[in-house]
Motif scaffolding. Structure first.
Motif, PDB file in Angstrom:
ATOM      1  N   LEU A 125       0.826  -1.206   0.000  1.00 23.67           N
ATOM      2  CA  LEU A 125       0.000   0.000   0.000  1.00 23.67           C
ATOM      3  C   LEU A 125       0.861   1.257   0.000  1.00 23.67           C
ATOM      4  CD1 LEU A 125      -3.105   0.682   0.316  1.00 23.67           C
ATOM      5  CD2 LEU A 125      -2.630   0.876   2.769  1.00 23.67           C
ATOM      6  N   ILE A 176      -8.951   3.640  -0.904  1.00 19.78           N
ATOM      7  CA  ILE A 176      -7.724   2.869  -0.663  1.00 19.78           C
ATOM      8  C   ILE A 176      -7.293   2.088  -1.900  1.00 19.78           C
ATOM      9  CG2 ILE A 176      -8.773   0.736   0.201  1.00 19.78           C
ATOM     10  CD1 ILE A 176      -6.594   0.650   2.355  1.00 19.78           C
ATOM     11  N   PHE A 219      -1.804   2.742   6.378  1.00 19.79           N
ATOM     12  CA  PHE A 219      -3.160   2.289   6.627  1.00 19.79           C
ATOM     13  C   PHE A 219      -3.778   3.238   7.644  1.00 19.79           C
ATOM     14  CE2 PHE A 219      -6.102  -1.082   8.490  1.00 19.79           C
ATOM     15  CZ  PHE A 219      -6.968  -1.051   7.409  1.00 19.79           C
ATOM     16  N   ASP A 220      -5.074   3.248   7.735  1.00 19.71           N
ATOM     17  CA  ASP A 220      -5.789   4.134   8.643  1.00 19.71           C
ATOM     18  C   ASP A 220      -5.183   4.062  10.045  1.00 19.71           C
ATOM     19  OD1 ASP A 220      -7.536   5.521  10.233  1.00 19.71           O
ATOM     20  OD2 ASP A 220      -9.345   4.504   9.542  1.00 19.71           O
ATOM     21  N   SER A 248     -12.432   1.512   3.722  1.00 17.58           N
ATOM     22  CA  SER A 248     -11.655   2.749   3.630  1.00 17.58           C
ATOM     23  C   SER A 248     -11.751   3.277   2.201  1.00 17.58           C
ATOM     24  CB  SER A 248     -10.192   2.504   4.007  1.00 17.58           C
ATOM     25  OG  SER A 248     -10.078   1.937   5.298  1.00 17.58           O
TER      26      SER A 248
END
Length: 566
Positions: free
Chosen positions: A347, A443, A351-352, A440
């Motif tokens: 990613l 994303i 991430f959140d 999310s």
């Protein structure tokens, strides 16, 4: 990491000879360079034997491994490691094996978070007071059960019981007395929590989320576990004794490998053992797939149990306990720990940050049916980049999404139709992408790649029966049988001398258990070979760095950007 020439310079080249060089230490061959095999090698070297480890793969660690794609490191095994805090016997084992040398340890304030389809969630904090307050806020009506659980958790936090130093049959009177002093005051607690299945306890909750959430404290429901292991592991985490070591799974294996090589041992990779050589009912060496034979005074198999008994030894040395394990229990549903499907997500960005490091998402039945071979309607999402640095390139992160899956489903697919097998893996990647986007929004545009490994992948690279990472399920019918194999049978097979087994197929699952079986196996064989068992902690102080991981081969030739893997 080491070649044959380095071994030849250090000692006599008598591994190809039936007789060892006069005046030299006894030789021990170890099959498999997983954690148990490396542990066996380390303790045998410390105790004065000469050892060689033969490993079919190109990396140490077995299931305790990782692989790389486009600068991402996909850490496969460790979620928590018992023994990361000083002051207990589990930690001593890791210090003796050099597993934690120069490393930091990451600890989390929670064990796992469980979220249902509607967005309601339960956070299983390691601190019992915080956990109790959180659970009471969710369901005041369940106060008696909640307080019973946290009260038991506090009692486990007060208990120090890590019996990983001495093989059961060799424990001294003092050691047995020390264990009794710990166990007897808490006997009723141990008995009650071991006799109470988690699903029976969870079903008593009035709140439907709590009924489902408690089953998934260990990320997914292992089905059949009693309360005891949940309380034990959460108590260890509260003590910071169940953390995540820097370097992760492969880092742990590389550190033990480094310790082993530093003790004078030698590992040969890409060396698949085809059979154990036996003469007059005594193991005398091994024969590799390339036809080469190597001889020793003792052989230890730290490989898959079924392969060892019925493959390497042709099923010639069995008895009631071995038959029970490998012809009855091995085929019985619920005896092996389930295999898993892993989907690693590379990613861009983080991430959140508001999400827990580990969350079990409970799925609707409709969603669950979209996951190929799924055994339960749930998906675990872990932000692995928070566990350790170096798992992703700068400015990027890694998620690890897993679910319990049926090995037979994937094995049949891969055998019958590789194209369809790959298509099912595409479906896993597509589901993960869609699920993350739902959770999310936006994303998807930041996903670099998704890499999927199936239970068939696990079997191919480790040889573990049915792709099971943890082998026998603890607290199943196999538990007592395996315990007798370690204690009464001293990790030996009936009618065969000069041979023993180590690893999770005799000592049950978990990395500290695997490591301790190597220690136990050497304690037993020292009695046979006339050696004094010796062990001391590693004194290496060099800080851990990613260069210690060594070369990370890709597991296949497919492009990671095509969402495929082996």
């Amino acid at each position: 990491m080491a070649d044959d020439a380095s071994t030849l310079r250090k000692g006599p080249d008598d591994w190809s000879s039936r007789e060892r060089t006069p005046g030299t230490p006894p030789r021990v061959i170890v099959i498999g360079a997983g954690v148990a095999g490396l542990s066996t090698g380390c303790y045998a070297q410390m105790s004065g034997a000469r050892t060689r480890i033969f490993e079919k793969h190109v990396l140490p660690g077995g299931c305790c491994t990782a692989w790389s794609r486009d600068g991402y490191l996909f850490d496969y095994c460790i979620e928590w490691l018992i023994g990361t805090a000083p002051g207990n016997d589990a930690h001593q084992v890791w210090r003796e094996l050099g597993a934690l040398d120069g490393k930091t340890v990451t600890n989390f304030e929670l064990f796992n978070k469980v979220e249902d389809e509607s967005g309601r969630s339960v956070t299983f904090y390691n601190d019992p007071d915080r956990l109790e307050a959180h659970l009471l806020a969710i369901s005041p009506a369940d106060a008696p059960l909640i307080r019973a659980f946290t009260r038991d958790l506090k009692r486990f936090i007060a208990i120090d019981l890590y019996p990983f130093l001495t093989a059961p049959a060799l424990r001294s009177v003092r050691e047995r007395a020390a264990t009794l002093r710990t166990v007897l005051p808490a006997f009723r607690l141990f008995w009650r929590t071991a006799a109470t299945p988690m699903h029976v306890f969870a079903d008593k909750f009035q709140d439907p989320l709590l009924r489902r959430a408690f089953r998934n404290i260990f990320f997914q429901d292992p089905e059949g576990f009693p309360l005891l292991p949940y309380l034990f592991n959460m108590a260890a985490a509260c003590h910071l004794n169940a953390g995540f070591p820097q370097g992760g799974s492969l880092g742990l294996s590389r550190s033990i490998e480094e310790r082993y090589l530093g003790l004078g041992g030698h590992v040969t990779y890409r060396a698949r053992t085809e059979k154990v050589l036996v003469e007059n009912d005594r193991a005398i060496g091994v024969e590799l797939r390339n036809g080469k034979r190597y001889f020793a005074e003792h052989v230890v198999s730290a490989a898959d149990g079924h392969t060892t008994v019925y493959g390497l030894l042709g099923g010639r040395y069995t008895g009631p306990r071995i038959d029970k394990l490998y012809t009855d229990l091995l085929q019985r549903p619920g005896t092996l720990f389930p295999a898993v499907v892993s989907a690693f997500v590379g990613l861009r960005g983080d991430f959140d940050p508001g999400e827990a490091h580990s969350t079990t998402h409970l799925l609707t039945e409709e969603d669950g049916k979209q996951l190929p071979g799924a055994l339960q309607n749930s998906l675990v999402v872990q932000a692995r980049s928070r566990y350790c640095d170096g798992f992703a390139p700068a400015g990027r992160s890694v998620l690890h999404c897993t679910y319990f899956s049926d090995y037979a489903y994937w094995k049949e697919l891969r055998t019958r139709d590789r194209k369809e097998y790959r298509q099912r893996k595409h479906e896993v990647a597509d589901f993960v992408r869609t699920f993350l986007e739902r959770r999310s929004p936006g994303i998807t545009d930041r996903i670099d790649l998704i890499d999927v490994a199936s239970p068939a992948t696990t079997h191919r690279y480790t040889g573990n029966h049915n792709g099971s990472i943890l082998a026998w399920k603890a607290f199943s019918d196999a538990d007592d049988v395996a315990a007798r194999l370690v204690g009464r049978d001293r990790m030996r097979l009936p009618g065969l001398t000069g041979f023993s087994m180590a690893g999770q197929w005799v000592g049950m699952g978990g990395l500290i258990r695997a490591a301790s079986t190597g220690r136990f196996a050497v304690q037993y064989l020292c009695r046979e070979l006339g050696l004094e068992f010796r062990a001391w902690e590693s004194e290496a102080t060099e800080p851990w760095h990613s260069g210690k991981l060594g070369h990370l081969p890709q597991l296949d030739r497919w492009s990671a950007r095509e969402d495929t893997s082996s």
